[in-house]
Design an enzyme around this catalytic site. Structure first.
Site, PDB file in Angstrom:
ATOM      1  N   LYS A  44       0.816  -1.217   0.000  1.00 16.08           N
ATOM      2  CA  LYS A  44       0.000   0.000   0.000  1.00 16.08           C
ATOM      3  C   LYS A  44       0.849   1.267   0.000  1.00 16.08           C
ATOM      4  O   LYS A  44       0.482   2.267  -0.602  1.00 16.08           O
ATOM      5  CB  LYS A  44      -0.969   0.007   1.190  1.00 16.08           C
ATOM      6  CG  LYS A  44      -2.058  -1.030   1.071  1.00 16.08           C
ATOM      7  CD  LYS A  44      -2.860  -0.804  -0.183  1.00 16.08           C
ATOM      8  CE  LYS A  44      -3.794  -1.919  -0.501  1.00 16.08           C
ATOM      9  NZ  LYS A  44      -4.415  -1.775  -1.821  1.00 16.08           N
ATOM     10  N   GLU A  45       1.971   1.234   0.686  1.00 15.62           N
ATOM     11  CA  GLU A  45       2.852   2.402   0.712  1.00 15.62           C
ATOM     12  C   GLU A  45       3.606   2.554  -0.597  1.00 15.62           C
ATOM     13  O   GLU A  45       3.831   3.654  -1.055  1.00 15.62           O
ATOM     14  CB  GLU A  45       3.850   2.301   1.871  1.00 15.62           C
ATOM     15  CG  GLU A  45       3.244   2.493   3.236  1.00 15.62           C
ATOM     16  CD  GLU A  45       2.712   3.902   3.458  1.00 15.62           C
ATOM     17  OE1 GLU A  45       3.215   4.856   2.844  1.00 15.62           O
ATOM     18  OE2 GLU A  45       1.780   4.039   4.268  1.00 15.62           O
ATOM     19  N   GLY A  46       4.003   1.423  -1.190  1.00 15.16           N
ATOM     20  CA  GLY A  46       4.849   1.482  -2.371  1.00 15.16           C
ATOM     21  C   GLY A  46       6.256   1.901  -1.974  1.00 15.16           C
ATOM     22  O   GLY A  46       6.466   2.447  -0.893  1.00 15.16           O
TER      23      GLY A  46
END
Length: 161
Positions: free
Chosen positions: A14-16
Protein backbone atom coordinates in the site's frame (compact mmCIF):
# COMPACT_ATOMS: atom_id res chain seq x y z
CA UNK A 1 1.09 -8.48 19.67
CA UNK A 2 3.47 -7.81 16.81
CA UNK A 3 2.79 -6.95 13.17
CA UNK A 4 2.70 -10.17 11.17
CA UNK A 5 4.55 -10.78 7.91
CA UNK A 6 1.16 -10.60 6.18
CA UNK A 7 0.54 -7.16 7.67
CA UNK A 8 4.03 -5.94 6.81
CA UNK A 9 3.72 -7.10 3.21
CA UNK A 10 0.33 -5.39 2.85
CA UNK A 11 1.81 -2.21 4.31
CA UNK A 12 4.70 -2.32 1.83
CA UNK A 13 2.25 -2.91 -1.01
CA UNK A 14 0.00 0.00 0.00
CA UNK A 15 2.85 2.40 0.71
CA UNK A 16 4.85 1.48 -2.37
CA UNK A 17 8.60 1.97 -2.52
CA UNK A 18 10.11 5.23 -3.72
CA UNK A 19 13.87 5.70 -3.72
CA UNK A 20 13.62 9.45 -4.38
CA UNK A 21 12.04 11.83 -1.85
CA UNK A 22 8.72 13.33 -2.98
CA UNK A 23 5.81 15.31 -1.59
CA UNK A 24 2.84 13.08 -0.77
CA UNK A 25 -0.79 13.96 -1.52
CA UNK A 26 -0.88 16.07 1.67
CA UNK A 27 2.29 17.95 0.66
CA UNK A 28 4.60 16.23 3.16
CA UNK A 29 8.12 15.08 2.21
CA UNK A 30 8.16 11.28 2.06
CA UNK A 31 10.56 8.53 0.95
CA UNK A 32 10.96 4.76 0.99
CA UNK A 33 7.86 2.96 2.27
CA UNK A 34 5.92 6.05 3.26
CA UNK A 35 8.48 7.44 5.72
CA UNK A 36 7.73 11.08 6.52
CA UNK A 37 11.04 12.93 6.48
CA UNK A 38 11.71 14.91 9.64
CA UNK A 39 14.77 16.82 10.76
CA UNK A 40 17.22 14.59 12.60
CA UNK A 41 16.09 11.24 11.20
CA UNK A 42 19.17 10.86 8.99
CA UNK A 43 17.21 11.20 5.76
CA UNK A 44 17.62 14.02 3.26
CA UNK A 45 14.95 15.55 1.03
CA UNK A 46 17.55 15.71 -1.75
CA UNK A 47 19.10 12.21 -1.68
CA UNK A 48 17.85 8.83 -2.80
CA UNK A 49 17.37 6.07 -0.25
CA UNK A 50 18.32 2.38 -0.44
CA UNK A 51 15.82 -0.42 0.07
CA UNK A 52 17.80 -1.49 3.13
CA UNK A 53 17.50 1.97 4.72
CA UNK A 54 13.82 2.21 3.73
CA UNK A 55 13.08 -1.16 5.33
CA UNK A 56 14.89 -0.09 8.49
CA UNK A 57 12.84 3.13 8.62
CA UNK A 58 9.62 1.21 7.97
CA UNK A 59 10.33 -1.16 10.84
CA UNK A 60 11.05 1.76 13.16
CA UNK A 61 8.00 3.70 11.97
CA UNK A 62 5.81 0.60 12.29
CA UNK A 63 6.93 0.01 15.85
CA UNK A 64 5.39 3.31 16.87
CA UNK A 65 2.03 2.15 15.44
CA UNK A 66 2.43 -1.35 16.93
CA UNK A 67 3.11 0.11 20.37
CA UNK A 68 0.17 2.49 20.03
CA UNK A 69 -2.28 -0.26 19.05
CA UNK A 70 -1.01 -2.53 21.82
CA UNK A 71 -1.47 0.28 24.34
CA UNK A 72 -4.79 1.65 23.07
CA UNK A 73 -6.76 -1.52 22.31
CA UNK A 74 -8.32 -2.97 25.43
CA UNK A 75 -10.50 -5.67 23.87
CA UNK A 76 -9.53 -9.07 22.47
CA UNK A 77 -8.75 -8.95 18.76
CA UNK A 78 -7.23 -11.45 16.34
CA UNK A 79 -3.99 -11.07 14.40
CA UNK A 80 -5.69 -9.80 11.22
CA UNK A 81 -7.62 -7.17 13.18
CA UNK A 82 -4.41 -6.12 14.92
CA UNK A 83 -2.55 -5.85 11.62
CA UNK A 84 -5.36 -3.79 10.05
CA UNK A 85 -5.34 -1.42 13.02
CA UNK A 86 -1.55 -1.05 12.86
CA UNK A 87 -1.71 -0.23 9.14
CA UNK A 88 -4.47 2.30 9.80
CA UNK A 89 -2.56 3.86 12.72
CA UNK A 90 0.63 4.01 10.66
CA UNK A 91 -1.19 5.97 7.97
CA UNK A 92 -3.36 8.35 10.00
CA UNK A 93 -0.98 8.81 12.95
CA UNK A 94 -1.04 7.94 16.63
CA UNK A 95 -3.11 10.92 17.77
CA UNK A 96 -5.81 10.44 15.15
CA UNK A 97 -5.97 6.71 15.90
CA UNK A 98 -6.22 7.22 19.68
CA UNK A 99 -9.07 9.71 19.20
CA UNK A 100 -10.93 7.74 16.52
CA UNK A 101 -14.39 6.28 16.73
CA UNK A 102 -12.82 3.22 15.13
CA UNK A 103 -10.80 2.60 18.30
CA UNK A 104 -13.80 3.36 20.53
CA UNK A 105 -15.85 0.79 18.62
CA UNK A 106 -13.09 -1.83 18.82
CA UNK A 107 -12.72 -1.31 22.55
CA UNK A 108 -16.48 -1.43 22.98
CA UNK A 109 -16.65 -4.78 21.22
CA UNK A 110 -18.60 -3.30 18.31
CA UNK A 111 -16.47 -4.88 15.59
CA UNK A 112 -19.05 -4.46 12.81
CA UNK A 113 -19.30 -0.75 13.58
CA UNK A 114 -15.50 -0.54 13.81
CA UNK A 115 -15.20 -2.15 10.39
CA UNK A 116 -17.47 0.50 8.90
CA UNK A 117 -15.27 3.27 10.32
CA UNK A 118 -12.36 2.49 7.98
CA UNK A 119 -14.22 3.90 4.99
CA UNK A 120 -14.79 7.24 6.70
CA UNK A 121 -11.05 7.97 6.48
CA UNK A 122 -10.64 8.48 2.73
CA UNK A 123 -10.03 12.25 2.61
CA UNK A 124 -7.05 14.51 3.15
CA UNK A 125 -6.97 18.05 4.44
CA UNK A 126 -5.31 20.18 1.79
CA UNK A 127 -3.11 23.21 2.48
CA UNK A 128 -6.01 25.28 1.10
CA UNK A 129 -8.23 24.04 3.94
CA UNK A 130 -10.37 21.70 1.86
CA UNK A 131 -11.14 18.02 2.43
CA UNK A 132 -10.61 15.99 -0.73
CA UNK A 133 -11.32 12.30 -1.20
CA UNK A 134 -8.34 10.37 -2.55
CA UNK A 135 -8.87 7.18 -4.57
CA UNK A 136 -5.67 5.68 -3.16
CA UNK A 137 -6.93 6.21 0.39
CA UNK A 138 -10.28 4.68 -0.51
CA UNK A 139 -8.46 1.59 -1.86
CA UNK A 140 -6.18 1.44 1.17
CA UNK A 141 -9.08 1.68 3.63
CA UNK A 142 -10.91 -1.06 1.75
CA UNK A 143 -7.85 -3.32 2.05
CA UNK A 144 -7.56 -2.54 5.79
CA UNK A 145 -11.29 -3.20 6.26
CA UNK A 146 -11.04 -6.48 4.34
CA UNK A 147 -8.09 -7.60 6.47
CA UNK A 148 -9.91 -6.55 9.65
CA UNK A 149 -12.90 -8.69 8.61
CA UNK A 150 -10.84 -11.74 7.59
CA UNK A 151 -10.98 -14.51 10.19
CA UNK A 152 -7.57 -15.53 11.45
CA UNK A 153 -7.15 -19.27 11.70
CA UNK A 154 -4.14 -20.38 13.73
CA UNK A 155 -1.92 -22.81 11.83
CA UNK A 156 -3.36 -22.04 8.40
CA UNK A 157 -1.62 -20.08 5.66
CA UNK A 158 -2.83 -16.55 6.37
CA UNK A 159 -0.51 -14.99 3.80
CA UNK A 160 -1.73 -12.57 1.19
CA UNK A 161 -3.31 -14.12 -1.87
Amino acid sequence: MELSNRGLELLKQKEGFKTTPYKDSAGKWTVGYGHLIVQGDGVSKTEDISDEKATSLLEKDCQIAVDCVNDAVTSNINQNQFDALVLFCYNVGVSAFRNSTLLKDVNGGRLDAASDQFMLWTKIHTPQGMFVEIAGLRNRRQAEKDLFNTPFIEGEDNSLA
